[in-house]
Motif scaffolding. Structure first.
Motif, PDB file in Angstrom:
ATOM      1  N   VAL A  43      39.173   0.723  -2.126  1.00 54.52           N
ATOM      2  CA  VAL A  43      37.880  -0.017  -1.852  1.00 54.52           C
ATOM      3  C   VAL A  43      38.528  -1.149  -2.169  1.00 54.52           C
ATOM      4  CG1 VAL A  43      36.015  -1.391  -2.965  1.00 54.52           C
ATOM      5  CG2 VAL A  43      36.185   0.699  -3.543  1.00 54.52           C
ATOM      6  N   VAL A  44      39.436  -1.567  -1.820  1.00 51.70           N
ATOM      7  CA  VAL A  44      40.006  -3.123  -2.352  1.00 51.70           C
ATOM      8  C   VAL A  44      40.131  -3.141  -0.523  1.00 51.70           C
ATOM      9  CG1 VAL A  44      41.470  -4.484  -2.685  1.00 51.70           C
ATOM     10  CG2 VAL A  44      40.639  -3.739  -4.552  1.00 51.70           C
ATOM     11  N   ALA A  45      41.388  -1.767  -0.136  1.00 53.56           N
ATOM     12  CA  ALA A  45      41.627  -1.970   1.273  1.00 53.56           C
ATOM     13  C   ALA A  45      40.579  -1.593   2.125  1.00 53.56           C
ATOM     14  CB  ALA A  45      42.781  -0.949   1.520  1.00 53.56           C
ATOM     15  N   ALA A  46      39.254  -1.004   2.555  1.00 52.72           N
ATOM     16  CA  ALA A  46      38.331  -1.134   3.147  1.00 52.72           C
ATOM     17  C   ALA A  46      37.950  -2.480   2.971  1.00 52.72           C
ATOM     18  CB  ALA A  46      37.142  -0.173   2.612  1.00 52.72           C
ATOM     19  N   LEU A  47      37.569  -3.152   1.933  1.00 52.95           N
ATOM     20  CA  LEU A  47      37.212  -4.776   1.711  1.00 52.95           C
ATOM     21  C   LEU A  47      37.995  -5.605   2.648  1.00 52.95           C
ATOM     22  CD1 LEU A  47      36.461  -5.342  -1.897  1.00 52.95           C
ATOM     23  CD2 LEU A  47      34.555  -4.719   0.810  1.00 52.95           C
ATOM     24  N   ALA A  48      39.633  -5.477   2.720  1.00 50.00           N
ATOM     25  CA  ALA A  48      40.291  -6.273   3.461  1.00 50.00           C
ATOM     26  C   ALA A  48      40.732  -6.441   4.362  1.00 50.00           C
ATOM     27  CB  ALA A  48      42.177  -6.037   2.258  1.00 50.00           C
ATOM     28  N   GLY A  49      40.817  -4.563   4.886  1.00 47.82           N
ATOM     29  CA  GLY A  49      40.893  -4.648   6.367  1.00 47.82           C
ATOM     30  C   GLY A  49      39.461  -5.011   7.181  1.00 47.82           C
ATOM     31  N   ALA A  50      38.356  -5.596   6.492  1.00 48.01           N
ATOM     32  CA  ALA A  50      36.776  -5.749   7.403  1.00 48.01           C
ATOM     33  C   ALA A  50      37.093  -6.971   7.671  1.00 48.01           C
ATOM     34  CB  ALA A  50      35.271  -5.225   6.395  1.00 48.01           C
ATOM     35  N   ALA A  51      37.538  -7.406   6.134  1.00 47.37           N
ATOM     36  CA  ALA A  51      37.780  -9.457   6.536  1.00 47.37           C
ATOM     37  C   ALA A  51      39.330  -9.329   7.405  1.00 47.37           C
ATOM     38  CB  ALA A  51      38.672  -9.947   4.963  1.00 47.37           C
ATOM     39  N   GLY A  52      40.197  -9.023   7.746  1.00 43.89           N
ATOM     40  CA  GLY A  52      41.225  -9.098   8.865  1.00 43.89           C
ATOM     41  C   GLY A  52      40.561  -9.186   9.460  1.00 43.89           C
TER      42      GLY A  52
END
Length: 313
Positions: free
Chosen positions: A224-233
């Motif tokens: 979940v955190v990786a997905a959120l970070a990917g979207a933000a990036g």
């Protein structure tokens, strides 16, 4: 606003000028006949609202200016002009939502190239993280996350998948895999050297490590955190808000997971090595999936915005 500097063959200048004049959101058009020497041609300058930039660049490429001349684009940090303000108001959509696909492809191409500097950064970041996991020091882990350059190739993979650029995808994957492979191999040697010096011990690695044990214990939150970070990036790249990348860098555990896997393997602690590898895989998968979905959503929203504006709504 964006500033375009174009070198156009004399026979194509009229078409280029016509395209610029017909593109909503352009202003400050300047034509200097015969000013260019290499390649020879006319020099055309103009400013364009960011939200109209992608359309104009696509039109220029259809005219073949990137092959027969030159297209250079710069961001304008400050523009004191009523004409520029009016051009920005007339352009469809919002500048913050606009995606310059040519710029994104070019930027990710540069960031996803396997170079000595890239390998040096990811190797140093992994060794810093190795110190962090052995010492159970969260500050070192955060520092390693910030130093790691792996988001560049990950963004390259996302962009290549959406834009269907197989060469960019291949280059990005090579940089990602080779970078982590070299970094982990060097970290294994670093671990042996630190153990010989009495600075790393297996007892330290096998301790409870309350600050860093999450690195080898992947769970649903890892994805979940990786997905959120990917979207933000991806949003930070497409909106030119690169400062947000720092937050992305310290929110995912790719480099620390690689470091923990290397250190654990060195000490024969295969349970931690496997758990860290799972953590690394989950983070990479989450970032790529979220990045691709973010770009596809932006592409759809922007095409819908264009369709609405062209229909007069």
């Amino acid at each position: 606003m964006l500033h375009l500097r174009l070198i156009t063959p004399a026979g194509a200048t009229d078409d280029v000028v016509r395209l610029i004049e017909e593109t909503v959101g352009t202003t400050h058009l300047v034509v200097l006949p015969g000013a260019a020497r290499d390649p020879a041609g006319d020099l055309v300058l103009c400013d364009v609202a960011r939200e109209a930039g992608d359309e104009l660049l696509a039109g220029l490429r259809r005219l073949g200016i990137d092959d027969t001349g030159s297209i250079a684009v710069e961001d304008i940090d400050l523009s004191l002009s009523r004409r520029a303000d009016r051009a920005a108001e007339e352009a469809p959509g919002e500048a913050a939502d606009a995606v310059l696909w040519e710029h994104l492809t070019d930027a990710t191409h540069e960031e996803s190239t396997l170079s000595a500097t890239y390998v040096a950064f990811i190797t140093l970041a992994t060794m810093i993280a190795a110190c962090g996991v052995v010492l159970d020091n969260a500050i070192l882990i955060v520092g390693a996350m910030a130093v790691g350059p792996e988001f560049g190739p990950l963004a390259g993979v996302c962009t290549a998948l959406v834009q269907r650029h197989p060469r960019l995808a291949g280059r990005s994957l090579v940089a990602l895999v080779a970078g982590f492979a070299v970094a982990m191999l060097v970290t294994v040697g670093f671990t042996f050297a630190m153990e010989a010096a009495g600075l790393f011990t297996k007892v330290q690695l096998e301790a409870e490590r309350p600050n860093t044990n999450f690195i080898y214990r992947p769970d649903a939150f890892s994805f979940v955190v990786a997905a959120l970070a990917g979207a933000a990036g991806m949003l930070s790249l497409t909106s030119a808000k690169s400062g947000a990348l720092v937050g992305v860098a310290i929110s995912v555990t790719t480099v620390p997971a690689a470091a923990n896997a290397a250190v654990a393997f060195s000490f024969g602690e295969y349970r931690q090595a496997w758990g860290s590898t799972e953590q690394l895989g989950l983070n990479l998968l989450g970032i790529v999936l979220a990045g691709v979905c973010t770009l596809l959503t932006q592409k759809w929203l922007w095409s819908r915005q264009r369709a609405l504006n062209s229909s007069g709504h």
